[in-house]
Scaffold this motif. Sequence first.
Motif, PDB file in Angstrom:
ATOM      1  N   GLY C 182       0.807  -1.218   0.000  1.00  0.00           N
ATOM      2  CA  GLY C 182       0.000   0.000   0.000  1.00  0.00           C
ATOM      3  C   GLY C 182       0.837   1.263   0.000  1.00  0.00           C
ATOM      4  O   GLY C 182       0.579   2.189  -0.773  1.00  0.00           O
ATOM      5  N   ILE C 183       1.860   1.260   0.831  1.00  0.00           N
ATOM      6  CA  ILE C 183       2.651   2.488   0.969  1.00  0.00           C
ATOM      7  C   ILE C 183       3.402   2.831  -0.327  1.00  0.00           C
ATOM      8  O   ILE C 183       3.306   3.973  -0.807  1.00  0.00           O
ATOM      9  CB  ILE C 183       3.586   2.392   2.192  1.00  0.00           C
ATOM     10  N   PRO C 184       4.097   1.849  -0.933  1.00  0.00           N
ATOM     11  CA  PRO C 184       4.752   2.179  -2.213  1.00  0.00           C
ATOM     12  C   PRO C 184       3.767   2.611  -3.293  1.00  0.00           C
ATOM     13  O   PRO C 184       4.047   3.565  -4.043  1.00  0.00           O
ATOM     14  CB  PRO C 184       5.436   0.855  -2.603  1.00  0.00           C
ATOM     15  N   VAL C 185       2.600   1.929  -3.338  1.00  0.00           N
ATOM     16  CA  VAL C 185       1.609   2.292  -4.347  1.00  0.00           C
ATOM     17  C   VAL C 185       1.156   3.735  -4.137  1.00  0.00           C
ATOM     18  O   VAL C 185       1.096   4.538  -5.064  1.00  0.00           O
ATOM     19  CB  VAL C 185       0.400   1.321  -4.303  1.00  0.00           C
ATOM     20  N   LEU C 186       0.877   4.034  -2.873  1.00  0.00           N
ATOM     21  CA  LEU C 186       0.447   5.378  -2.535  1.00  0.00           C
ATOM     22  C   LEU C 186       1.526   6.397  -2.920  1.00  0.00           C
ATOM     23  O   LEU C 186       1.260   7.469  -3.459  1.00  0.00           O
ATOM     24  CB  LEU C 186       0.182   5.454  -1.022  1.00  0.00           C
ATOM     25  N   PRO C 191       1.632  10.817  -5.106  1.00  0.00           N
ATOM     26  CA  PRO C 191       2.790  11.341  -4.374  1.00  0.00           C
ATOM     27  C   PRO C 191       2.435  12.533  -3.506  1.00  0.00           C
ATOM     28  O   PRO C 191       2.999  12.693  -2.429  1.00  0.00           O
ATOM     29  CB  PRO C 191       3.769  11.722  -5.486  1.00  0.00           C
ATOM     30  N   ASP C 192       1.461  13.327  -3.940  1.00  0.00           N
ATOM     31  CA  ASP C 192       1.073  14.505  -3.156  1.00  0.00           C
ATOM     32  C   ASP C 192       0.514  14.102  -1.806  1.00  0.00           C
ATOM     33  O   ASP C 192       0.929  14.588  -0.759  1.00  0.00           O
ATOM     34  CB  ASP C 192      -0.010  15.307  -3.910  1.00  0.00           C
ATOM     35  N   ILE C 193      -0.463  13.184  -1.894  1.00  0.00           N
ATOM     36  CA  ILE C 193      -1.115  12.740  -0.659  1.00  0.00           C
ATOM     37  C   ILE C 193      -0.094  12.079   0.255  1.00  0.00           C
ATOM     38  O   ILE C 193      -0.054  12.336   1.455  1.00  0.00           O
ATOM     39  CB  ILE C 193      -2.257  11.755  -0.980  1.00  0.00           C
ATOM     40  N   PHE C 194       0.747  11.270  -0.344  1.00  0.00           N
ATOM     41  CA  PHE C 194       1.739  10.560   0.448  1.00  0.00           C
ATOM     42  C   PHE C 194       2.673  11.539   1.147  1.00  0.00           C
ATOM     43  O   PHE C 194       2.919  11.420   2.349  1.00  0.00           O
ATOM     44  CB  PHE C 194       2.543   9.603  -0.443  1.00  0.00           C
ATOM     45  N   LEU C 197       0.877  13.130   3.966  1.00  0.00           N
ATOM     46  CA  LEU C 197       0.723  12.219   5.107  1.00  0.00           C
ATOM     47  C   LEU C 197       2.012  12.138   5.906  1.00  0.00           C
ATOM     48  O   LEU C 197       2.003  12.233   7.135  1.00  0.00           O
ATOM     49  CB  LEU C 197       0.352  10.812   4.615  1.00  0.00           C
ATOM     50  N   ILE C 198       3.102  11.981   5.176  1.00  0.00           N
ATOM     51  CA  ILE C 198       4.391  11.868   5.855  1.00  0.00           C
ATOM     52  C   ILE C 198       4.708  13.138   6.630  1.00  0.00           C
ATOM     53  O   ILE C 198       5.091  13.092   7.793  1.00  0.00           O
ATOM     54  CB  ILE C 198       5.518  11.598   4.817  1.00  0.00           C
ATOM     55  N   SER C 199       4.457  14.268   5.966  1.00  0.00           N
ATOM     56  CA  SER C 199       4.823  15.494   6.674  1.00  0.00           C
ATOM     57  C   SER C 199       3.878  15.728   7.850  1.00  0.00           C
ATOM     58  O   SER C 199       4.297  16.241   8.891  1.00  0.00           O
ATOM     59  CB  SER C 199       4.857  16.705   5.735  1.00  0.00           C
ATOM     60  N   PHE C 200       2.644  15.284   7.714  1.00  0.00           N
ATOM     61  CA  PHE C 200       1.723  15.401   8.842  1.00  0.00           C
ATOM     62  C   PHE C 200       2.215  14.528  10.002  1.00  0.00           C
ATOM     63  O   PHE C 200       2.270  14.960  11.153  1.00  0.00           O
ATOM     64  CB  PHE C 200       0.309  14.965   8.433  1.00  0.00           C
ATOM     65  N   PHE C 201       2.604  13.314   9.658  1.00  0.00           N
ATOM     66  CA  PHE C 201       3.096  12.397  10.679  1.00  0.00           C
ATOM     67  C   PHE C 201       4.331  12.974  11.374  1.00  0.00           C
ATOM     68  O   PHE C 201       4.419  12.988  12.604  1.00  0.00           O
ATOM     69  CB  PHE C 201       3.415  11.041  10.043  1.00  0.00           C
ATOM     70  N   LEU C 202       5.243  13.473  10.564  1.00  0.00           N
ATOM     71  CA  LEU C 202       6.463  14.042  11.152  1.00  0.00           C
ATOM     72  C   LEU C 202       6.134  15.273  11.995  1.00  0.00           C
ATOM     73  O   LEU C 202       6.725  15.500  13.040  1.00  0.00           O
ATOM     74  CB  LEU C 202       7.469  14.394  10.053  1.00  0.00           C
ATOM     75  N   PHE C 203       5.125  16.016  11.530  1.00  0.00           N
ATOM     76  CA  PHE C 203       4.717  17.214  12.259  1.00  0.00           C
ATOM     77  C   PHE C 203       4.192  16.851  13.653  1.00  0.00           C
ATOM     78  O   PHE C 203       4.603  17.424  14.654  1.00  0.00           O
ATOM     79  CB  PHE C 203       3.646  17.970  11.453  1.00  0.00           C
TER      80      PHE C 203
END
Lengths: 286, 122, 242
Positions: C182-186, C191-194, C197-203
């Motif tokens: 799922g993660i690689p597909v996403l 790529p935008d959403i991914f 998500l990552i930056s939200f998580f890191l935030f």
Amino acid sequence: MRGIEVKNISKSFKDTQALRNVTLTFEAGKIYGLLGRNGAGKSTLLNIISNRKYPNEGYVSVDGMPSAENDEALRKMFLINEMNLYPESMKVKDAFKVTKTFYSSFDEAYALKLSEMFELNIKKKIKSLSTGYQSIFRNILALSVNVPYVFFDEPVLGLDAYHRDLFYKLLIEKYSEDPFTAVISTHLIEEVANVIEEVIIIKKGEILKNQSRDSILENSCTISGTVSQVDSYVASLPARAEVIGSDVIGGLKSVYICGDDGARLPEGLERSTMDLQKLFIQLTSM
Amino acid sequence: MNINPGQDKPIFIQIAEGIEDGILTGAFPEESQIPSITEFSVNYKINPATALKGINLLVDENIIYKKRGVGMFVAEGAVQKLRKKRQDQFYTNYISSLIDEARRLGISSEDVIAMIERGFSK
Amino acid sequence: MKKILKYQCFDLVKALIIYYLVILLIISLAVIGMNVAGGTKRSGLGFSSEFFCLIVGLCMFREYFYLFMQNGVSRKKIFAGACMCLVIFSAVMSAMDVLALYILEALPAANVSYMTISSTLYSGYVNNAGPVLRLLVELVISFLVMYVFFVAGYLISICFYRSPKPGKIGIAVGLPLLVVGGIPVLMVAFPDIFARLISFFLFIMGYSDTSSGNPFIGMVTLTVFSLVITGLSYRAVKGTQI
């Protein structure tokens, strides 16, 4: 109040109603027979009493305390059924030790003695025991645990005649020394008929009979004779008498009656007693 | 002593009668101790309440007495009492069923008496 | 409660000992290897502890639940015992990991570093903090992370146990697929959403690539995670029937 009270218990699974408004009590220090055909709801009832399943309605109390999620009430009960809940790779002797840590009344020495009597190898892992010996293992736990309420769900499943005999003898011996409430659920009625004091007959999730074995048998009988004689006798029975079944062979008929008053029979009719097995078959047929 | 669950008689009666038989045959002499409730119930795989019920029948008739903390004993004169009781029951237990069967088979009372005499003279 | 806690701890401590023996072995081999081959290696060994937690969490529900139910323990107590056990294990393991981190740091000749979550995520902050504060941050962060992994594994296994057959298959297939597939597909397809998500998580973890990062935000987030997953697990255990 001592004893277990089951009040208006109903339980349904996806598409089946397993128990329907079941109300009964288990008094302290008596041996009960919980009799029912396969799928009648015996196991479900015992699972609910011992907090393994939740009822949809109703409640259970043990010595006056609600049993659901109540550790004090749960410690007074022990249920064995066909499911092994001990870790499969655990050895028999370790299972005894673990049980001892939870039930301080568990008699490890007695459990070891019983293991010898049943020739159960305590060094074996539970999963490597045969079906019969798994039953024996659980029976030994239940006989050694020394709590006021012990539930045996199909205790003799897979046991040979010698081991069944031994089990009933040990149960009676244990009970004679220190009476506790034993509930034996089974569909092998002949063997327990004389062991039990109280009878509960359950059919399709409902309680059909709940009384002492002696009173249920005293009030039940078979009347046989010619068809016409039997039929006219049945017609004359008081309302409280209940015909639970009949057999006709040629011109002869037998009817099975609960609540017969034992009145003198007209000439030509014969009254004989019914044993528990026969009564059970008639009550739970169909 | 033989307890047979398939028999028409309730188990507690069978227990009582079994002990009575033991007393009459001398297996349990007067003033001797009889087995305990536990021994009876374990041996015959019956509920102790049933065994107790059977033995209490005999206690009520003063055939057995209990010594607190010791056990149960056959009373003095129990054999005499039992003989008398069994004699009293002889008609209902044996003669009436004999007559019933004789009637069904059409055997006359003279024939029955003759048979009984023949049996006694053997 | 004491009894079930003791039983579980004794039972699980074997796995823990084996785990750290293996880690020790790997570190020793790595140290030897690095010294022979030359160069420095940043090992991800600190992260393997999180996997250990997840797997232990996944394994520990059914067996203990059955055993304790057979022996007259209520679900409440079973759950409380499991939680206490996980807290103790998280504490012990975070101490072990931080210890490993410090030892390898103190031995520059080893040429191997033991990375923990906080030393990675908050490297800027950690390197500038005083020794006490640093130790505290290291310990608290790895404790919370391990607890989250433990209890998440525990929750997943209860859900697995309680699901009917199709649900079980769904969990068994879906979860790994989500992580591996799922993660690689996403990542590729959206790529935008991914990235968001990552930056939200890191935030929410208090990570920052421009400043030194704020581990205290991470602590709050992890605490909230722990509490939420613990609460969900409690509800799941309470509703479990045999």
